[in-house]
Design an enzyme around this catalytic site. Sequence first.
Site, PDB file in Angstrom:
ATOM      1  N   ARG A 111      34.128  22.033  64.818  1.00 11.64           N
ATOM      2  CA  ARG A 111      33.865  21.624  63.427  1.00 11.64           C
ATOM      3  C   ARG A 111      32.447  22.053  63.109  1.00 11.64           C
ATOM      4  O   ARG A 111      31.486  21.512  63.676  1.00 11.64           O
ATOM      5  CB  ARG A 111      34.047  20.113  63.253  1.00 11.64           C
ATOM      6  CG  ARG A 111      33.515  19.612  61.926  1.00 11.64           C
ATOM      7  CD  ARG A 111      33.923  18.200  61.607  1.00 11.64           C
ATOM      8  NE  ARG A 111      35.317  18.136  61.203  1.00 11.64           N
ATOM      9  CZ  ARG A 111      35.887  17.107  60.577  1.00 11.64           C
ATOM     10  NH1 ARG A 111      35.160  16.045  60.285  1.00 11.64           N
ATOM     11  NH2 ARG A 111      37.154  17.121  60.251  1.00 11.64           N
ATOM     12  N   HIS A 138      40.264  23.875  56.441  1.00 12.42           N
ATOM     13  CA  HIS A 138      40.588  22.754  57.330  1.00 12.42           C
ATOM     14  C   HIS A 138      42.072  22.859  57.730  1.00 12.42           C
ATOM     15  O   HIS A 138      42.901  22.039  57.338  1.00 12.42           O
ATOM     16  CB  HIS A 138      40.305  21.438  56.613  1.00 12.42           C
ATOM     17  CG  HIS A 138      40.207  20.247  57.519  1.00 12.42           C
ATOM     18  ND1 HIS A 138      40.317  20.324  58.899  1.00 12.42           N
ATOM     19  CD2 HIS A 138      40.028  18.918  57.245  1.00 12.42           C
ATOM     20  CE1 HIS A 138      40.195  19.113  59.420  1.00 12.42           C
ATOM     21  NE2 HIS A 138      40.017  18.246  58.450  1.00 12.42           N
ATOM     22  N   GLN A 141      44.176  19.971  59.266  1.00 16.81           N
ATOM     23  CA  GLN A 141      44.584  18.993  58.267  1.00 16.81           C
ATOM     24  C   GLN A 141      45.866  19.450  57.584  1.00 16.81           C
ATOM     25  O   GLN A 141      46.788  18.654  57.367  1.00 16.81           O
ATOM     26  CB  GLN A 141      43.459  18.819  57.230  1.00 16.81           C
ATOM     27  CG  GLN A 141      43.751  17.793  56.167  1.00 16.81           C
ATOM     28  CD  GLN A 141      43.843  16.379  56.724  1.00 16.81           C
ATOM     29  OE1 GLN A 141      42.952  15.932  57.431  1.00 16.81           O
ATOM     30  NE2 GLN A 141      44.930  15.679  56.423  1.00 16.81           N
ATOM     31  N   ASP A 246      40.872  14.838  47.431  1.00 16.55           N
ATOM     32  CA  ASP A 246      39.855  14.719  48.484  1.00 16.55           C
ATOM     33  C   ASP A 246      38.531  14.389  47.801  1.00 16.55           C
ATOM     34  O   ASP A 246      38.427  14.429  46.560  1.00 16.55           O
ATOM     35  CB  ASP A 246      39.776  16.047  49.260  1.00 16.55           C
ATOM     36  CG  ASP A 246      38.802  16.001  50.430  1.00 16.55           C
ATOM     37  OD1 ASP A 246      38.458  14.890  50.889  1.00 16.55           O
ATOM     38  OD2 ASP A 246      38.369  17.085  50.887  1.00 16.55           O
ATOM     39  N   CYS A 285      43.165  13.356  52.570  1.00 15.96           N
ATOM     40  CA  CYS A 285      42.917  13.683  53.983  1.00 15.96           C
ATOM     41  C   CYS A 285      42.062  12.621  54.661  1.00 15.96           C
ATOM     42  O   CYS A 285      42.032  12.553  55.887  1.00 15.96           O
ATOM     43  CB  CYS A 285      42.266  15.049  54.087  1.00 15.96           C
ATOM     44  SG  CYS A 285      40.687  15.151  53.230  1.00 15.96           S
ATOM     45  N   ARG A 313      47.959  13.952  62.173  1.00 20.66           N
ATOM     46  CA  ARG A 313      46.960  14.838  62.790  1.00 20.66           C
ATOM     47  C   ARG A 313      47.199  14.902  64.295  1.00 20.66           C
ATOM     48  O   ARG A 313      47.140  15.968  64.905  1.00 20.66           O
ATOM     49  CB  ARG A 313      45.537  14.314  62.519  1.00 20.66           C
ATOM     50  CG  ARG A 313      45.096  14.326  61.067  1.00 20.66           C
ATOM     51  CD  ARG A 313      44.858  15.736  60.561  1.00 20.66           C
ATOM     52  NE  ARG A 313      43.899  16.472  61.364  1.00 20.66           N
ATOM     53  CZ  ARG A 313      42.568  16.419  61.193  1.00 20.66           C
ATOM     54  NH1 ARG A 313      42.057  15.681  60.235  1.00 20.66           N
ATOM     55  NH2 ARG A 313      41.755  17.136  61.964  1.00 20.66           N
TER      56      ARG A 313
END
Length: 326
Positions: A111, A138, A141, A246, A285, A313
């Site tokens: 990340r 991402h 996700q 988001d 998310c 996830r």
Amino acid sequence: MTTATNETEPRHFLDVDDLSEEELFAVLDRADEYKRAVDAGEDHADLSGQTLGMLFQKASTRTRVSFETGMTQLGGHAIFLGEDDIQLGRGEPLKDTSRALSRYVDAVMARVFKHENVEVLAEYSDVPIVNGLTDDAHPCQTLADLLTIREHEGGFEGVSGSEATGGSSNGGFDGVSAVWIGDGNNVAQSFALGCALTDIDLTIATPEGYEVDDAVLERARELGGDPTVTTDPVEAVTDADVIYTDVWISMGQEDERDVRMNDFDGFQVNADLLEHAPEASVMHCLPAHRGEEITDDVIESERSIVFDQAENRLHAQKALLSWLLE
Ligand code: CP
Ligand code: NVA
């Protein structure tokens, strides 16, 4: 782990379109199998003895815990590598970090801020690099999002051996319409690619100046998608199956708070907006900023599937890792 003489090229997962449509469905179906195995208490130590390095330049709850727990459930091990805990934080070049990690671990999840940094990791790595979020993408996700949409909206009855299509021509996503509301950010961009690969009908509603990148829209079209882009949230959500939002201020954008709070006025997912989409499920998310991009009552309502997303996830990433490492 690889040795200096190992010449096999690893597969990386830097964005959703690193998987073909067929591969994406294979990963989703495997995720379904892992989810069922967890529920049934069945042993599935498919990565026994293997190690995942987890490099973090940004904060995380879900990504960190789901990857680490996933490796444990698969019989392997994960190592948390915070940037400031390793020599990277003291200036060791990323390419050296990548080559050194390759000699110890079997895969690296990273990340980072700049998307180019996962590309550098991949260029110098002999083991798979998995994007755990960059400023631009991402994809992990998105895997969980697709799994969640298929469960809730796709009429998908679950995987039965290799019969994984649920009787549907596109693996369970037939006729699903999804709407992205808010910032055309990293989560939105990977989601756009995921929708293109699964034939989900996507509309993206953002304020002017916060659109998904043209290159991403172009790539989505190359993959067979046809995303609709608008600045009108009400028009976008009307009769949608899924509404996804988001945060308006992503990690690294904290200095833009005042401007963004002003620019995103009117893009909140709230009860008024949902009146235009009476059947829609609501996705996020997480982490959510209640009272900004979404209201507390919506996230706590029966229409919210955000914690199924969060759970997925785990299953999706286990499937990805075991698929990349087999
Ligand atoms: N959705 C997500 O990636 O959450 P974290 O930032 O907690 O990992
Ligand atoms: N867009 C958010 C996602 C967090 C999971 C961010 O980048 O901060």
